[in-house]
Design a protein around this motif. Structure first.
Motif, PDB file in Angstrom:
ATOM      1  N   SER A 180       0.835  -1.209   0.000  1.00 50.51           N
ATOM      2  CA  SER A 180       0.000   0.000   0.000  1.00 50.51           C
ATOM      3  C   SER A 180       0.868   1.257   0.000  1.00 50.51           C
ATOM      4  CB  SER A 180      -0.929   0.002   1.218  1.00 50.51           C
ATOM      5  OG  SER A 180      -0.174  -0.063   2.429  1.00 50.51           O
TER       6      SER A 180
ATOM      7  N   GLU B  73       2.139   1.809  -3.561  1.00 53.51           N
ATOM      8  CA  GLU B  73       1.102   2.377  -4.426  1.00 53.51           C
ATOM      9  C   GLU B  73       0.939   3.871  -4.181  1.00 53.51           C
ATOM     10  OE1 GLU B  73      -2.537   0.254  -4.048  1.00 53.51           O
ATOM     11  OE2 GLU B  73      -1.667  -1.681  -4.650  1.00 53.51           O
ATOM     12  N   GLU B  74       0.966   4.278  -2.926  1.00 49.64           N
ATOM     13  CA  GLU B  74       0.816   5.691  -2.584  1.00 49.64           C
ATOM     14  C   GLU B  74       2.002   6.511  -3.102  1.00 49.64           C
ATOM     15  OE1 GLU B  74      -0.744   9.213  -0.994  1.00 49.64           O
ATOM     16  OE2 GLU B  74      -1.640   7.260  -1.479  1.00 49.64           O
ATOM     17  N   LYS B  75       3.211   5.973  -2.928  1.00 45.99           N
ATOM     18  CA  LYS B  75       4.401   6.699  -3.385  1.00 45.99           C
ATOM     19  C   LYS B  75       4.469   6.758  -4.913  1.00 45.99           C
ATOM     20  CE  LYS B  75       7.300   5.887   0.698  1.00 45.99           C
ATOM     21  NZ  LYS B  75       7.769   7.264   0.984  1.00 45.99           N
ATOM     22  N   LEU B  76       4.012   5.693  -5.580  1.00 44.52           N
ATOM     23  CA  LEU B  76       3.958   5.746  -7.046  1.00 44.52           C
ATOM     24  C   LEU B  76       3.006   6.844  -7.502  1.00 44.52           C
ATOM     25  CD1 LEU B  76       3.954   1.985  -8.148  1.00 44.52           C
ATOM     26  CD2 LEU B  76       5.675   3.699  -8.722  1.00 44.52           C
ATOM     27  N   ARG B  77       1.909   7.014  -6.778  1.00 39.78           N
ATOM     28  CA  ARG B  77       0.942   8.046  -7.130  1.00 39.78           C
ATOM     29  C   ARG B  77       1.546   9.444  -6.934  1.00 39.78           C
ATOM     30  NH1 ARG B  77      -2.505  11.339  -4.835  1.00 39.78           N
ATOM     31  NH2 ARG B  77      -1.882  10.692  -2.734  1.00 39.78           N
ATOM     32  N   ILE B  78       2.361   9.575  -5.876  1.00 42.20           N
ATOM     33  CA  ILE B  78       2.952  10.878  -5.563  1.00 42.20           C
ATOM     34  C   ILE B  78       4.155  11.182  -6.462  1.00 42.20           C
ATOM     35  CG2 ILE B  78       4.146  12.233  -3.783  1.00 42.20           C
ATOM     36  CD1 ILE B  78       2.506  10.653  -1.694  1.00 42.20           C
ATOM     37  N   TYR B  79       5.080  10.221  -6.568  1.00 42.23           N
ATOM     38  CA  TYR B  79       6.358  10.468  -7.246  1.00 42.23           C
ATOM     39  C   TYR B  79       6.391   9.977  -8.697  1.00 42.23           C
ATOM     40  CZ  TYR B  79       7.960  11.329  -2.475  1.00 42.23           C
ATOM     41  OH  TYR B  79       8.106  11.816  -1.202  1.00 42.23           O
ATOM     42  N   GLY B  80       5.474   9.098  -9.044  1.00 44.45           N
ATOM     43  CA  GLY B  80       5.489   8.550 -10.396  1.00 44.45           C
ATOM     44  C   GLY B  80       6.505   7.430 -10.551  1.00 44.45           C
TER      45      GLY B  80
ATOM     46  N   TYR C  16       9.531   0.590 -10.965  1.00 41.43           N
ATOM     47  CA  TYR C  16       8.580   0.550  -9.853  1.00 41.43           C
ATOM     48  C   TYR C  16       9.244   0.827  -8.493  1.00 41.43           C
ATOM     49  CZ  TYR C  16       5.217  -1.368 -13.152  1.00 41.43           C
ATOM     50  OH  TYR C  16       4.382  -1.539 -14.217  1.00 41.43           O
TER      51      TYR C  16
END
Length: 777
Positions: free
Chosen positions: A10, A13-20, A114
């Protein structure tokens, strides 16, 4: 580090949303900008000048046709470039850096894109660091030359920063990621595929041919201008004509042809399991004369097993030898030798649980040994394993004769000997040898024979000892002397190249030097490899080949990366490289002959008649239709040569000039047929010559793609469709009188039958004779 769990799913997923994603978006030109660029350059400017002059003279239809064809040619060029670009993108997607990251308390293999800030990542010898981070535990020697230009590796200890794109030259460590993607120190992660287009030898050769043709064309154009002025042709009428003569000399399709041919060749290789990192690799493959083959994993299966254990000291059994070897192995490592030893220890029921490993030093190419400081039964000692030639020099109490005999016995049986030792109180004793067996692949001998049949010399280069190397080489059919480089002075190495088929006991510097020395003798050299120690040689080679299990460093410097084990892909690289070479040679011959047909024939006939036999509209229309088909050569199915290719510009020009003169004679005969036998008026004679020139040029492509009769092989489906479409288009234009003066169907039929007879029979027969004369095969 105890208690370290890494990120949860989780949190990722949150960091991918923030940082790409851990990538840097590439700046791509818009389609409109690419299209506008197609309207620039010498060719485009010449056509535009001719159109402007025609417009000023009130020839609005001619001007409109020129602009329309220019726009259509630019549109087709954009489509082909986009296709080539997509091909490169597809290849890039095949090369992914995989990172061992701690997720949800487990070590997992994660694609580098990722990786997010906060991730805990394990890196070791041969890895490329995927993003900026800080060392938590362990020690590294990092090569930062790709970022700083500094050639000396930098030591990294806990608390030190590491950067994306740098390579681990030694050691192992756990790092925490601090920045990814555009936020890294240099704003990008390492790219394993270079999309940039280099200056190629093929481009230089074809450009030099074009410059020569242009110089001759200028001479003919001057003669034509003088002739037209003598016949009192207005300058404003002569100018568009002379401009279009120059257009015929400019290689409109050259940039697209080279890029598309190499890019599509790369895609064909990708389907076969070969990923091309640099387009010049395809060119180098066609000319390669020597291929230096790494033994392990390329010639052999790289499925190592412990086949034999030989104790060498009293009081030590096979069980003891495998115990100490297992202690000097990394349990969760990726080293195949370590895995084989641990598997053998498990088979023999060796108990490793009662021994405490206090410190472990993994194998490095420099020391050629691994060791573990252990506590065993109240004693502190070191378990050591490594290359026999390294450990034997340390143990002064060893029975050298018995040791060397055991090494030789293992080598004669095709096994790689590994020495095992115990160090206590500063004294190292070699206690035994282990025979590591990696049998040759079942298909290695067949592929070695194929490589030799292509005129390429296979040379095995291995760190294994003389006897193992000799045994493996003999079993797969590699010929030549087996040379051990241990103790051989560097200055004597050059004298061994011609007679040697195997170099054994090499160190990383030897691999690089072998490649360099072959190149100094004028050879085009390929090199296969998988490890950090292979990187310098891979980079130096004309064709650096990273095998399927190669480290990230090896992949990053190689020209091509194999995705399948064994030698089959190398045969594919050679074969397809030569096919691509032939495609460009066919294009070059057609270019020279077409210049003779269009420029020299039109110039000579204009000098003879006192009036242009083709108008600017005729010529631009024909050149557009012809170049449309020549692009299809990049897809053609041509037979590869049975020997390495070499550019012989003089021979190429001689062959093309003779064929060009034959075509001029055929066209003058066609002109006579149109004017005097069919009694056509000048405007209809122009259409007759236009149609004959067009179909003759198209049939030439069928001729020149084969060294024998044109029917010996079938062209590709794309070429067949392009040829058929062009002939139909030319026939309809001549019949209906679109853009040009119409001629009756019977006249069109006569022109077609004449062209078939003189091109597919006469020209083809002359071509075969000329190819034999100049030994063009």
């Amino acid at each position: 580090m105890r208690g370290l769990t890494g990120l949860s799913s989780s949190e990722v997923e949150e960091k991918l949303r923030i940082y790409g994603f851990n990538t840097v978006p590439e700046k791509k030109e818009s389609t409109l900008k690419i299209f506008v660029k197609k309207l620039q350059g010498l060719t485009a400017y010449t056509i535009e000048a001719a159109a402007v002059i025609s417009f000023i003279l009130g020839r609005y239809i001619d001007a409109a046709i020129m602009i329309l064809l220019l726009l259509l040619n630019a549109f087709i060029g954009v489509l082909h470039e986009q296709r080539a670009g997509k091909a490169v993108e597809m290849l890039k997607s095949r090369l992914k850096i995989v990172v061992k990251a701690l997720r949800d308390g487990e070590w997992r293999d994660i694609p580098s894109e990722y990786i997010v800030p906060g991730d805990v990542v394990k890196v070791r010898l041969g890895d490329i660091i995927p993003a900026d981070g800080v060392v938590l535990e362990g020690h590294l020697l990092v090569d930062e030359s790709t970022l700083t230009g500094e050639s000396m590796p930098v030591e990294k200890n806990p608390g030190d920063p590491v950067y994306a794109g740098t390579a681990v030259a030694r050691g192992e460590a756990i790092i925490r990621i601090t920045a990814t993607g555009p936020r890294t120190r240099y704003g990008r992660t390492v790219e394993l595929v270079e999309a940039g287009k280099p200056r190629l030898l093929i481009e230089e050769i074809t450009s030099s041919i074009t410059r020569w043709l242009l110089a001759v064309d200028v001479f003919f154009v001057v003669l034509v201008v003088v002739r037209l002025l003598i016949t009192q042709t207005p300058v404003v009428d002569a100018l568009p004509f002379t401009l279009t003569l120059l257009i015929a000399s400019i290689p409109i399709a050259l940039p697209a042809m080279t890029t598309i041919t190499l890019a599509l060749g790369s895609v064909e290789l990708a389907r076969a399991g070969v990923i091309v990192r640099r387009l010049e690799a395809v060119e180098a493959a066609s000319m390669m004369e020597v291929i230096c083959l790494d033994k392990t994993g390329t010639i052999t299966e790289n499925k190592l097993v412990v086949k034999d254990i030989i104790p060498l000291r009293e009081g030590f059994t096979e069980h003891d030898v495998i115990l100490y070897a297992a202690l000097a192995s990394e349990p969760d490592g990726r080293d195949p030798i370590d895995k084989a030893i641990l598997e053998k220890a498990g088979e023999l029921g060796v108990d490793l649980g009662s021994v405490s490993v206090m410190e472990f030093k993994p194998f490095s190419p420099e020391s050629k040994r691994s060791e573990a400081l252990v506590s065993m039964g109240g004693r502190i000692l070191k378990a050591v394993k490594g290359a026999p030639q390294v450990l034997v020099d340390v143990d002064t109490t060893l029975d050298r004769e018995r040791f060397n005999e055991a090494v030789r016995t293992l080598g004669d049986r095709g096994m790689r000997p590994l020495a095992v030792g115990v160090e206590e109180n500063g004294s190292l004793r070699v206690i035994g040898l282990i025979g590591i067996y990696d049998k040759p692949r079942e298909d290695s001998q067949r592929f070695i024979e194929e490589i030799k049949s292509m005129g390429v010399k296979p040379v095995m280069v291995t760190g294994d000892n003389y006897y193992v190397a000799k045994s493996i080489a003999r079993s797969v059919g590699i010929e030549g002397r087996v040379v051990s480089l241990k103790g051989v002075p560097r200055e004597e190495l050059a004298d061994l190249l011609d007679s040697a088929g195997v170099f054994a006991e090499v160190v990383p510097e030897d691999k690089y030097e072998i490649v360099r020395l072959y190149q100094s003798k004028g050879k085009v050299v390929g090199m296969t490899g998988d490890g950090v120690n292979d990187a310098p040689a891979l980079k130096q080679a004309d064709l650096g080949v990273a095998v399927s299990n190669a480290t990230d460093i090896a992949k990053s410097v190689a020209s091509v990366v194999l995705t399948k084990p064994g030698l089959g892909n190398i045969v594919d690289v050679i074969r397809l490289g030569r096919v691509v070479y032939r495609r460009i040679v066919v294009w070059a011959i057609n270019k020279i002959v077409k210049t003779f047909q269009v420029v020299y024939f039109v110039s000579a006939s204009t000098l003879l008649l006192g009036a242009p036999i083709l108008t600017p509209t005729h010529m631009i229309l024909m050149l557009f239709l012809y170049d449309f088909v020549t692009l299809s050569i990049s897809t053609d199915r041509l037979r590869p040569s049975s020997k390495p290719e070499k550019w012989n510009v003089r021979r190429l020009v001689k062959v093309s000039v003779i064929l060009g003169l034959v075509k001029i004679a055929e066209l003058f005969l066609a002109l006579y047929l149109g004017l005097h036998v069919l009694s056509l008026q000048l405007e209809q004679a122009r259409t007759f010559v236009f149609y004959t020139l067009l179909t003759s040029g198209l049939f030439n492509i069928l001729n020149f793609r084969e060294t024998g009769w044109f029917w010996h092989s079938k062209p590709s489906k794309v070429m067949t469709i392009a040829l058929t479409t062009d002939i139909l288009a030319g026939t309809i234009i001549a019949w209906k009188g679109w853009i040009i003066q119409p001629i009756p169907p019977p006249v069109i039929l006569i022109a077609f039958v004449y062209t078939v007879a003189v091109t597919l029979i006469l020209t083809d027969a002359v071509k075969i004779a000329v190819f034999k004369l100049f030994k063009y095969s």
